[in-house]
Every structure is written in structure tokens, then in C-alpha cells.
Design a protein around this motif. Sequence first.
Motif, PDB file in Angstrom:
ATOM      1  N   LEU A   1     -12.147  19.928  -2.016  1.00 20.47           N
ATOM      2  CA  LEU A   1     -11.215  19.500  -3.056  1.00 20.47           C
ATOM      3  C   LEU A   1      -9.964  18.934  -2.385  1.00 20.47           C
ATOM      4  N   GLU A   2     -10.190  17.966  -1.538  1.00 24.96           N
ATOM      5  CA  GLU A   2      -9.123  17.341  -0.762  1.00 24.96           C
ATOM      6  C   GLU A   2      -9.394  15.848  -0.699  1.00 24.96           C
ATOM      7  N   VAL A   3      -8.377  15.044  -1.066  1.00 25.70           N
ATOM      8  CA  VAL A   3      -8.552  13.589  -1.049  1.00 25.70           C
ATOM      9  C   VAL A   3      -7.320  12.921  -0.448  1.00 25.70           C
ATOM     10  N   ASN A   4      -7.548  11.886   0.315  1.00 27.68           N
ATOM     11  CA  ASN A   4      -6.501  10.961   0.742  1.00 27.68           C
ATOM     12  C   ASN A   4      -6.736   9.651   0.002  1.00 27.68           C
ATOM     13  N   VAL A   5      -5.710   9.189  -0.677  1.00 28.39           N
ATOM     14  CA  VAL A   5      -5.875   8.016  -1.533  1.00 28.39           C
ATOM     15  C   VAL A   5      -4.853   6.959  -1.138  1.00 28.39           C
ATOM     16  N   ALA A   6      -5.298   5.728  -1.083  1.00 26.70           N
ATOM     17  CA  ALA A   6      -4.410   4.585  -0.852  1.00 26.70           C
ATOM     18  C   ALA A   6      -4.503   3.649  -2.045  1.00 26.70           C
ATOM     19  N   PHE A   7      -3.364   3.365  -2.652  1.00 23.46           N
ATOM     20  CA  PHE A   7      -3.314   2.370  -3.721  1.00 23.46           C
ATOM     21  C   PHE A   7      -2.866   1.056  -3.101  1.00 23.46           C
ATOM     22  N   THR A   8      -3.753   0.060  -3.149  1.00 24.52           N
ATOM     23  CA  THR A   8      -3.481  -1.232  -2.518  1.00 24.52           C
ATOM     24  C   THR A   8      -3.699  -2.337  -3.550  1.00 24.52           C
ATOM     25  N   PRO A   9      -2.661  -2.792  -4.219  1.00 21.04           N
ATOM     26  CA  PRO A   9      -2.831  -3.838  -5.234  1.00 21.04           C
ATOM     27  C   PRO A   9      -3.219  -5.167  -4.609  1.00 21.04           C
ATOM     28  N   PRO A  10      -4.264  -5.788  -5.104  1.00 18.78           N
ATOM     29  CA  PRO A  10      -4.701  -7.064  -4.511  1.00 18.78           C
ATOM     30  C   PRO A  10      -3.749  -8.219  -4.788  1.00 18.78           C
TER      31      PRO A  10
ATOM     32  N   THR B   1       0.827  -1.208   0.000  1.00 19.53           N
ATOM     33  CA  THR B   1       0.000   0.000   0.000  1.00 19.53           C
ATOM     34  C   THR B   1       0.861   1.257   0.000  1.00 19.53           C
ATOM     35  N   GLU B   2       0.393   2.261  -0.741  1.00 21.20           N
ATOM     36  CA  GLU B   2       1.030   3.573  -0.684  1.00 21.20           C
ATOM     37  C   GLU B   2      -0.035   4.657  -0.644  1.00 21.20           C
ATOM     38  N   HIS B   3       0.206   5.695   0.164  1.00 15.91           N
ATOM     39  CA  HIS B   3      -0.736   6.784   0.389  1.00 15.91           C
ATOM     40  C   HIS B   3      -0.243   8.087  -0.226  1.00 15.91           C
ATOM     41  N   VAL B   4      -1.199   8.915  -0.671  1.00 13.20           N
ATOM     42  CA  VAL B   4      -0.903  10.305  -1.041  1.00 13.20           C
ATOM     43  C   VAL B   4      -2.075  11.180  -0.606  1.00 13.20           C
ATOM     44  N   HIS B   5      -1.797  12.466  -0.484  1.00 15.32           N
ATOM     45  CA  HIS B   5      -2.827  13.458  -0.181  1.00 15.32           C
ATOM     46  C   HIS B   5      -2.767  14.533  -1.267  1.00 15.32           C
ATOM     47  N   LEU B   6      -3.928  14.862  -1.853  1.00 19.62           N
ATOM     48  CA  LEU B   6      -4.026  15.910  -2.858  1.00 19.62           C
ATOM     49  C   LEU B   6      -5.092  16.908  -2.450  1.00 19.62           C
ATOM     50  N   SER B   7      -4.874  18.165  -2.791  1.00 21.19           N
ATOM     51  CA  SER B   7      -5.854  19.205  -2.511  1.00 21.19           C
ATOM     52  C   SER B   7      -5.736  20.297  -3.566  1.00 21.19           C
ATOM     53  N   VAL B   8      -6.794  21.090  -3.696  1.00 18.13           N
ATOM     54  CA  VAL B   8      -6.790  22.234  -4.619  1.00 18.13           C
ATOM     55  C   VAL B   8      -7.214  23.457  -3.823  1.00 18.13           C
ATOM     56  N   ASP B   9      -6.421  24.527  -3.901  1.00 20.16           N
ATOM     57  CA  ASP B   9      -6.744  25.725  -3.124  1.00 20.16           C
ATOM     58  C   ASP B   9      -7.667  26.650  -3.926  1.00 20.16           C
ATOM     59  N   PRO B  10      -8.119  27.747  -3.336  1.00 17.85           N
ATOM     60  CA  PRO B  10      -9.071  28.619  -4.034  1.00 17.85           C
ATOM     61  C   PRO B  10      -8.546  29.231  -5.325  1.00 17.85           C
ATOM     62  N   GLN B  11      -7.232  29.237  -5.532  1.00 15.33           N
ATOM     63  CA  GLN B  11      -6.670  29.767  -6.768  1.00 15.33           C
ATOM     64  C   GLN B  11      -6.330  28.673  -7.781  1.00 15.33           C
ATOM     65  N   GLY B  12      -6.796  27.472  -7.503  1.00 15.40           N
ATOM     66  CA  GLY B  12      -6.599  26.382  -8.446  1.00 15.40           C
ATOM     67  C   GLY B  12      -5.227  25.742  -8.399  1.00 15.40           C
ATOM     68  N   ILE B  13      -4.441  26.013  -7.367  1.00 14.26           N
ATOM     69  CA  ILE B  13      -3.128  25.377  -7.214  1.00 14.26           C
ATOM     70  C   ILE B  13      -3.324  24.013  -6.564  1.00 14.26           C
ATOM     71  N   VAL B  14      -2.779  23.004  -7.197  1.00 11.36           N
ATOM     72  CA  VAL B  14      -2.916  21.636  -6.697  1.00 11.36           C
ATOM     73  C   VAL B  14      -1.735  21.309  -5.787  1.00 11.36           C
TER      74      VAL B  14
ATOM     75  N   ARG C   1     -14.304  15.846  -9.520  1.00 12.24           N
ATOM     76  CA  ARG C   1     -14.972  16.898  -8.742  1.00 12.24           C
ATOM     77  C   ARG C   1     -14.905  18.239  -9.467  1.00 12.24           C
ATOM     78  N   ILE C   2     -13.772  18.528 -10.072  1.00 11.62           N
ATOM     79  CA  ILE C   2     -13.635  19.769 -10.833  1.00 11.62           C
ATOM     80  C   ILE C   2     -14.600  19.772 -12.025  1.00 11.62           C
ATOM     81  N   LYS C   3     -14.715  18.649 -12.700  1.00  8.13           N
ATOM     82  CA  LYS C   3     -15.610  18.586 -13.856  1.00  8.13           C
ATOM     83  C   LYS C   3     -17.071  18.745 -13.443  1.00  8.13           C
ATOM     84  N   ARG C   4     -17.431  18.215 -12.288  1.00  6.62           N
ATOM     85  CA  ARG C   4     -18.824  18.384 -11.843  1.00  6.62           C
ATOM     86  C   ARG C   4     -19.113  19.847 -11.502  1.00  6.62           C
TER      87      ARG C   4
END
Length: 794
Positions: free
Chosen positions: A619-628, A475-488, A562-565
Motif C-alpha cells: 500500500l505504497e505508491v510514488n506518483v508523478a503528475f506530468t501534464p502533457p 512535473t510534481e511528485h508525491v509519495h503515499l502509503s497506508v500502515d497496518p492501522q489504516g493511517i495514510v 487497492r483498498i477496494k480490491r
Amino acid sequence: MSRLEDANLVTGKGSFLDDLDPIPGTLVAAIVRSPNAHAKITSVDLQRARNHPGVAAVIGPEEVLAALKPFPLSLRAPMDYYPTGTDKVRYVGEPVAVVVATDRYTAEDAGDLVDISYELEPVVVDAMKALTPDSPLLHERSKTNVASDRTFNFGEVDEAFADAAHVVEGEYYFPRYSSTPMECYNVVANWVDGPQHPEVTVWSNFHGPFSMVPVLCGAMGLTTSQLRLHVPADNGGSFGIKAGIYPYIALMALASRHAGRPVRWSEDRSEHLLASSAGSDRHMKVRTAIDAAGIIQAIDIDFVENVGAYLRPPEPATLYRCFGNMTGAYGIEHVRLRSRAVVTNKCPTGLNRGFGGQQLYFALERIMDKAAKAVGLDRLEFRKRNLIGAESFPYATPTGGIYDSGNYQKVVEHLEDNSDYQALLARQAEARARGELVGTGVALIVEPSGTNIGYVGLATPAENRPPGRGKSGSTEHVHLSVDPQGIVGITLGTVPQGQGHATVARQVVARELGLPEEQVVPTVVMDTATTAWTITSGSYSSRFSPLLTSALVDGAREIGERIKRAAALMLDTTADLLELHQGTVRVMGDPEKSVSFKHAAGLIHWDPGRLPGGEEATLEVNVAFTPPQAQAPSRTDQVNSSLCYGFVADLVSVRIDPETLEITIDDVVSVHDAGTILNEQLFTGQVHGAMVQALGGAMYEEMSYSDSGQPVSTFMDYLVPTSAESMFPFRMDHIETPSPLTRLGAKGAGEGASMSFPVALANAVEDAVSEHGVEINSLPVHPSVLHDLLYPND
């Protein structure tokens, strides 16, 4: 594309721990180490050191035993391991006491006042001698120096040998060598006894795996929530070695508890070479059963691993990291393996770049040369006959590995074309006729990446592994977010050591979101209190390309949806009709109808009331990639020990001066398949770096010990390759067979050359002196070794 990491490093603005002062009021520690390889501790007198001006605390075995438990081992073995010697010392350099003072000079001076009495015991440093019944015992409760002994059978091995047209066998030895990073170990620890329970804050250049955090907490009697571990943004090299820092973390935390203040310890270069960590040395016996057509039917392997004085977790992992790829690139159906981990009076071992692969392939690719000669085939032709076919992928190995993709034949074709193989052999034949010592060696290896930590469970017999309580994972984790000026923003917890993780992370996310790269800002940080982590987190075993980039892709795609919606509301359409393109969200087929990524993000931040019911205003996500595909070992002792498997084909040509026996590398050709290449510049750098590091273990470096257990290697004779030795001719090529298991098809590429190069060079040297009838069955190989082989009676 310029690397993000370079500007700070080349201008002296790196954030290395020794440059930082993370906790005010820090005292400084020095460690008192054993001068003996094996001795009972009969008395320890700390009083004179405690009375020295400027000293805040001195701790020794009594304080360690009162406060700490033995580190939990990877398997059940009566071999207690503490961060200091307690009942006795078992290697030169083992910590015995710690002095905490106002500065390092005072601490060192007071350390000289610590009075320790020893009763010397017999010493054993060779693993094969440690197996004998009359060998000195390191751990009396164990009644043996064998910490782990397992035998695995897959297929009909005995039958295959009985039917074989040829049986070829060999014995090999791979040396112990280190990584000698520019920055040594560094720890700042603060133990605070709170009203309910203690809390420990640590800054350290530890790189993972974070499975060591529960091990560390188990020794200190803490829960993982009571230990806060920070890793600085910059690490001055590691290559696996800094996984072994965790015993010093526990030791400095205890020193802080006694001093009542935070404590800093910076390891010096002599300490690091003497007592930090190293890759293990291994004795190997290999037998192969080959049929009349030159096809290997079975292989019988016996590994004896010298793990040093203690089975320090995660050992005996070195024996099993390559379990799934034990047969390399060859379609060998029947396999027997005996693996033994043996304790001796050397410094304990741990991770080192290529972890387990250098040792495995030194034996496997040496026996391939010997087998080719036995059946009368060219070395490369013999290997080609035994390669796994491209049509066979995904390929299941007898030991449980699932090779995800590959075209080994195509890689070898590139190797032959790029080296002009047949013409090279012809030129060397002409040179030999003139009396010149020239030779060529090849090595073909499978490179594992994205380690499944479940392989460590193989050290425990299946009947002793509780059902339903297996350990596995990549497993590996990352955190992504987008601020009010669109900076990821991206938060990475992979604590790199110069591999360019931030650069590639920005590249991957920018491509997924259709953004200019300057609109993506990665941050490399590890704080176990705030950064998402799991026991598999860390920068080791080439995890970044296959695992973390997959998590990045998943996270970026979630953000993109989320941005597209949000953009769909602004464009009066539906999200499924939109695409992300060059910083905009536009209607597919109607590029004029678009809104900027920044404005779509702004709607979620500034006008969340417009969002439909059920839509999160974030616009904030914590994601875990866990290959089965990463599973615990089966009840039949099979395990897919890594997620991905690349391929490396190396050719090395050497020339030996007949008078001085100096070895010159004339040419190196290396062809790789690491799946999808994410950044070719970084890829090339990783391969070349791994090759140069392997050059050290192949020709220069060896951590040697006298029979009395005294290390005889200092930087006067422990020769690390410099830029001069690294400038050999080097040509590199690659193909891409994308992995179907990772989001971008990427596999790891940081360790393959460290596995393939040592044996390719050994094969080349043996080829150069083949007319003299000598074999290169151990490393390192250099002029004095060649002299002893060629002129044994001198």
C-alpha cells in the motif's frame, strides 16, 4: 479547519535550520565582501587571517578557481559566474573570501585581517546607460553588457500599426525590490572526500526550483548523486528569494572541504539586503495599435531587464516566465517583443513573488489607461471591449499560451457590482469639484501558475536549440502509503514557506479516500537522497494547487483501488461495486454491507496470501503528475509557459493629502478566478499577503544605488510595510471556472495580487492628480515622488 502548521509555529517549536544542529562538529563561517562596485582584484593575502586563533580555514579566489567551475548558465554567454569574485568584483557585497572558525565572532574578527587590494574601475548601475557604446564593460570577454537580446514577431505587426486609427505609446520603469523574509539564508555543508569520489551533504532553506541542483553540481564537479540536499520542514518566508541561495551552498561546501569539518553559515539581515537576491528592475517601452472601434489590434513591446552583475541562473527567466500570457486578458492578435537582459554593477537578480508579472502588467495596464483616454472611453469600458470572450476558451495567445478556462466578463461584473463602480466615480467627481485629490485605478491581469520551465529556452534562438533536446515540464511528485492501522501517510517535497501545503494535502487525500482527516498524516520533507524529486520540484510559481494536488489525487485513487480490491475479498464481491465512505469500504446500494478502511488495509499487511495472483502486497505508491500541455518552445518560438491561467480584477481607490501629498488607500476591491478553491481561508490569506507584499514595491520599497554603485538602502529607509500599512479596507470575491487540465480544477492563486496591485495603485494615483497633467510611469510612488512631479521647479 485549523491549519496543521500553526501549533508548532506559534509555540516556538518550528524546525528552522538555525534551530537545528544536523551535523555534529560544525564550524562557523563569515564572508568577506567587496566594498567596491567594480574593481580588479590585484592581490589577496589570507595569511594573517589563517594565523588568527580559532580559525580552521580561509579561502579566497585562488581556492575557488582551483576547485570550482563557473555555474552553467541558462544560455551561452561569455560571462563566467563563480560564488566569489575571482578576477574582479562587480557589485558591492560580492563575496571575495570565507573565514571558517570555531564561532561567528572569531570568524568575523579574522575576516577583518583578510587583506585585499583593488584597482577601481568605472561603474554603471542603470541598464539603459549600460547599453551605450562607451559604457564600462563588466565582462570583457563578452564585449557587451547585453547578456541576451531576442526579438519575437507574431502576426502582422507593422501592417496593423499602418492601419491603426490610434497609436498609443508609453515608457515605464518598474523598480528593484526584495521580499525581505523573516529568515535569511542558512547553509550547513559537509564535504567528505571518499575513497572513490567526494560526497557533499548540505542542509539549506533553499526552496527550488530543483533545476538549480544540476547547476550547483556542475560548478562543484559532482554528479547529482554525490550531492545530498536537505531542506528543513519550516522556512521563514521566501517568496522566490531563496532560490538564489545556491551559490552560497557551493561556497560553503568548498569551505568545508578546506576546513575538514562541516561548516555553518547564517546570513545576517544586512548581508541579505546587500547581496542576496531581488526582483529585477525593468525599463519598458510599449506601443499599441487601436482601430476606430477601440479594439487593440497589435502591441509592440521592448523590455530592458537589469539582471545585475551576473546572468545568474535561472536568469534571464524573468523576461520569459509570462511569455505565454504576454498579452494579458486581451484578444490582441499581433505581437512584437524585444527582450534584453543587461548586466550592471548591482547585485544579481532572481525570483521574487510574481516573478516577471509585476513588470509585465505595470507596462500593460498603464498603457491600457493611456489608450482608453486616447480613444475617449472609460478605463474599464475600454478594457471590457478588448477582453477575451468566455466562449473563446481554451484560448490560444499569439505567443503560445493556452488559457485553459475563464470568464473574464463575469469577474469584471463582480468588480463593478462590489465597488458600485458608477456611483464611486460620481462621488469622486463631486469630491474633485471640492478640490480633493481622489482617484480610482483598475487592473485586469491573467495569473499564470504551474510554470512550464521550458520557457527559459526562449532565451536561446531556435536555430541554436538542438532538435530533440528541448527542456520542458511541470512535473510534481508525491509519495503515499497506508500502515497496518489504516493511517495514510503523505510525503510532500514542495518545501513550503507557510502556505499551508500540509493542511490542504490532508484535506484532499481524506476526501478522495472517504476518511476522517485525522486518519491522514502529511509530512513535509525534502532529502534528495530519499524524497522523489525532479528538476521541476520546489515551491515556486504557484505550483502546489494545480500540480501537487493533482498528483495527490492520482496517488489517493491508486491507493483507493487497492483498498477496494482487498475489501472485495472480505465482502465476497468485486471492487467495481464498492465505494469509500466515512472510513469504510461499502457496497454501493447496500451500505450495511461494509468493512472498515483499516481492516481492508490490514488484510494486505497481515494476510497477503489471500491476494489474487498479480496483486502487489503493498500500500505504497510514488506518483508523478506530468501534464502533457507543458512542452518545450516550438521552432517558431511559441511556448505555453504555464499550465494554468487564472484571472484577477483589482480596483483601488486613493486619497492624497494636498499639503503633505500622503497617499491613503480608501478602498480595495479584488475579484479572482483561480479555478476550484481548495481551501477558502488559505486562498484569502494568500491573496491578501500577495497584495501587502506588492504594496511594498508600489509605495515604499526600492533598492536604490548611487552612481558609484553603492547601495543607499538600509532598513532606515528601505521601508517594508508593517501591519499598520497593511490594514487598508479590503474586499475580496471570487468565481470558479475549473481548469480542465488539473484533477480538481484548481489553479494557483499565490501571486496574482502581487502582479495586479502595484499598477492598480499607480493608475489610481495618476487618476487622483490627473488634472495636473502628470503621469505615474514608475514606482514606487510616495509623497516625495509626487512633489517632484507636481512641482518640478521647486
